[in-house]
Design a protein around this motif. Structure first.
Motif, PDB file in Angstrom:
ATOM      1  N   PHE A 277       0.880  -1.207  -0.021  1.00  0.00           N
ATOM      2  CA  PHE A 277       0.102   0.077  -0.058  1.00  0.00           C
ATOM      3  C   PHE A 277       0.895   1.251   0.183  1.00  0.00           C
ATOM      4  O   PHE A 277       0.531   2.163  -0.615  1.00  0.00           O
ATOM      5  N   ARG A 278       1.954   1.334   0.888  1.00  0.00           N
ATOM      6  CA  ARG A 278       2.921   2.498   0.803  1.00  0.00           C
ATOM      7  C   ARG A 278       3.401   2.822  -0.669  1.00  0.00           C
ATOM      8  O   ARG A 278       3.734   3.976  -0.768  1.00  0.00           O
ATOM      9  N   LEU A 281       0.599   4.196  -2.902  1.00  0.00           N
ATOM     10  CA  LEU A 281       0.308   5.408  -2.527  1.00  0.00           C
ATOM     11  C   LEU A 281       1.277   6.453  -2.909  1.00  0.00           C
ATOM     12  O   LEU A 281       0.978   7.670  -3.191  1.00  0.00           O
ATOM     13  N   GLY A 284       0.869   7.239  -6.486  1.00  0.00           N
ATOM     14  CA  GLY A 284      -0.280   7.829  -6.746  1.00  0.00           C
ATOM     15  C   GLY A 284      -1.285   7.673  -7.748  1.00  0.00           C
ATOM     16  O   GLY A 284      -2.240   8.553  -7.971  1.00  0.00           O
ATOM     17  N   ARG A 286      -4.736   6.389  -8.328  1.00  0.00           N
ATOM     18  CA  ARG A 286      -6.044   6.523  -7.700  1.00  0.00           C
ATOM     19  C   ARG A 286      -6.612   5.163  -7.381  1.00  0.00           C
ATOM     20  O   ARG A 286      -6.959   4.619  -6.607  1.00  0.00           O
ATOM     21  N   VAL A 289      -4.484   2.533  -5.400  1.00  0.00           N
ATOM     22  CA  VAL A 289      -4.259   2.927  -3.890  1.00  0.00           C
ATOM     23  C   VAL A 289      -5.943   2.772  -3.312  1.00  0.00           C
ATOM     24  O   VAL A 289      -5.930   1.760  -2.221  1.00  0.00           O
ATOM     25  N   SER A 292      -5.896  -1.166  -3.240  1.00  0.00           N
ATOM     26  CA  SER A 292      -4.954  -1.869  -1.839  1.00  0.00           C
ATOM     27  C   SER A 292      -5.546  -1.693  -0.615  1.00  0.00           C
ATOM     28  O   SER A 292      -5.442  -2.160   0.109  1.00  0.00           O
ATOM     29  N   TYR A 293      -6.107  -0.347  -0.506  1.00  0.00           N
ATOM     30  CA  TYR A 293      -6.524   0.089   0.656  1.00  0.00           C
ATOM     31  C   TYR A 293      -7.990  -0.824   1.112  1.00  0.00           C
ATOM     32  O   TYR A 293      -8.240  -1.458   2.226  1.00  0.00           O
ATOM     33  N   ASP A 309       2.033   6.884   7.291  1.00  0.00           N
ATOM     34  CA  ASP A 309       1.184   6.645   6.380  1.00  0.00           C
ATOM     35  C   ASP A 309       0.136   7.049   6.586  1.00  0.00           C
ATOM     36  O   ASP A 309      -0.849   7.462   5.368  1.00  0.00           O
ATOM     37  N   LEU A 313      -2.047   9.194   3.424  1.00  0.00           N
ATOM     38  CA  LEU A 313      -3.497   8.855   3.032  1.00  0.00           C
ATOM     39  C   LEU A 313      -4.313  10.147   3.210  1.00  0.00           C
ATOM     40  O   LEU A 313      -5.312  10.176   2.225  1.00  0.00           O
ATOM     41  N   PHE A 316      -3.795  12.251   0.384  1.00  0.00           N
ATOM     42  CA  PHE A 316      -4.229  11.870  -1.091  1.00  0.00           C
ATOM     43  C   PHE A 316      -5.904  11.835  -1.101  1.00  0.00           C
ATOM     44  O   PHE A 316      -6.382  12.137  -2.109  1.00  0.00           O
ATOM     45  N   GLN A 329      -9.778   8.968   8.578  1.00  0.00           N
ATOM     46  CA  GLN A 329      -8.249   8.909   8.682  1.00  0.00           C
ATOM     47  C   GLN A 329      -7.892  10.109   9.801  1.00  0.00           C
ATOM     48  O   GLN A 329      -6.988   9.903  10.395  1.00  0.00           O
TER      49      GLN A 329
END
Length: 396
Positions: A277-278, A281, A284, A286, A289, A292-293, A309, A313, A316, A329
């Motif tokens: 994920f890092r 991310l 970039g 979309r 990301v 994965s999230y 992180d 996030l 983003f 978040q």
């Protein structure tokens, strides 16, 4: 009456490019071979009792005898392709598909050469490979459902109906039925035995990939489901700092003493997901990301996120105007890192004012929050937010 599968609720993380290519290739070969009756039929066919022919171990899977033979295989190829390719991607899926084809056809041809009776001089069709995919899906996504559409004629009136069956029960039914049929046929090399061979090969490969941890089924594969304690309903994680491992416990019991099992191995998989994920991310993309999230959220391993992180996030999410998720978040940062959350608290209050239109909530939070630093910029921004919220409340 007839019925065909048309959809599945299994999560799809990769588009079914390979699956569609295989279906197109089968349709093209169906036309080239004159629907299984043309001059190229013998070239494509897997011949029995004439030695070993490696090219036939692939070509025979693209030979079909009639439209119903083709359609039946392609519908199931599409469904199981969605499930499997959706988890591992196009290249690994195609590699897995052709390994099943190669091993299954070579074994079938070898068994006849070594004395096994054959029901016909040759064979063709994608069903051996499809049965392999079916048993892989059986292992990887047993609780997901396959949607079927069916039709029949009653009193001259056609009727159409739909129904859903879990991947587990579809796989169990078809494999058991063909195993029983193969037994009745005294294991003569025919359709039923070929299907069983494909299922055994696919099941073996699917189990191997799971054990090697080359596929992520997010804890919903057969082995993970079998290892769970069915009496525990709500599960979460806490960290045993002394042992440096993560332990799974019952969330309904408000203490970490209700330990079910050590989950260090599973946690390592979560750590790999967060590491991936890092990377996405930072790139970039979309779609990547959010995909994965979603995996991380489905495994409930967001606690592995560090401050950096969450901060990245949030930036983003705000950039892409995902306000609600950004606020969630921000709440995480404020809760987990109160000593580093001054600007995040202010941003959260700003979103309460601008996005949620809740100035009273923003004012309450601004009054109650303890900021870790009170530099001039923080002070000015806080005063601006207070004035903005009060103005919005005054205006009704």
């Amino acid at each position: 009456m007839f019925f065909f599968p048309y959809s599945t609720d299994a999560p799809i993380y990769y588009p079914p490019i390979g699956t569609i290519l295989l279906i197109v290739a089968n349709v093209v070969c169906f036309q080239l071979t004159g629907h299984g009756e043309g001059e190229l039929t013998e070239t494509f066919m897997l011949e029995f009792g004439e030695g070993l022919h490696p090219l036939e171990w692939i070509s025979c899977h693209f030979l079909h005898f009639g439209w119903m033979h083709l359609l039946g295989n392609m519908f199931f190829l599409y469904i199981y392709g969605l499930i499997i390719e959706g988890k591992i991607g196009t290249i690994p899926f195609l590699a897995l598909y052709f390994v099943i084809c190669w091993v299954g056809a070579s074994l079938a041809q070898a068994l006849v050469l070594w004395g096994q009776d054959a029901a016909a001089p040759g064979a063709g069709g994608a069903s051996l490979a499809v049965f392999g995919l079916m048993m892989i899906s059986f292992l990887w996504a047993p609780r997901n459902e396959i949607s079927f559409v069916g039709a029949y004629v009653l009193m001259i009136v056609p009727r159409v109906f739909t129904f859903e069956v879990t991947v587990l029960w579809v796989g169990f039914w078809y494999f058991t039925l063909n195993l029983f049929t193969a037994w009745l046929e005294e294991f003569t090399m025919g359709s039923a035995l070929a299907h069983v061979l494909g299922g055994v090969i696919g099941g073996g490969l699917g189990a191997l990939l799971l054990k090697l941890d080359w596929v992520d089924c997010e804890g919903w594969d057969v082995f993970s489901l079998m290892s769970r304690d069915p009496t525990k309903k709500s599960l979460a994680w806490y960290k045993d700092h002394e042992a440096d491992t993560y332990i799974e416990y019952n969330h309904e019991v408000d203490r970490p003493g209700a330990v079910i099992r050590d989950t260090t191995g599973s946690r390592k998989k979560d750590e790999r997901l967060v590491s991936k994920f890092r990377k996405v991310l930072a790139e970039g993309d979309r779609e990547a990301v959010f995909k994965s999230y979603e995996k991380i959220r489905s495994r409930q391993c967001e606690d592995l996120f560090e401050w950096d992180d969450l901060d990245a996030l949030v930036k983003f999410l705000i950039k892409h105007q995902e306000w609600d998720e950004a606020m969630k978040q921000l709440e995480q940062i404020v809760s987990r890192f109160p000593d580093r959350s001054s600007r995040h608290q202010l941003k959260l209050c700003e979103l309460f004012i601008v996005h949620r239109k809740h100035p009273a909530e923003a004012l309450h939070r601004l009054a109650e929050m303890e900021f870790d630093e009170w530099d001039d910029k923080i002070t000015r921004n806080r005063e601006k937010l207070i004035a903005r919220a009060e103005q919005l409340m005054a205006g009704g």
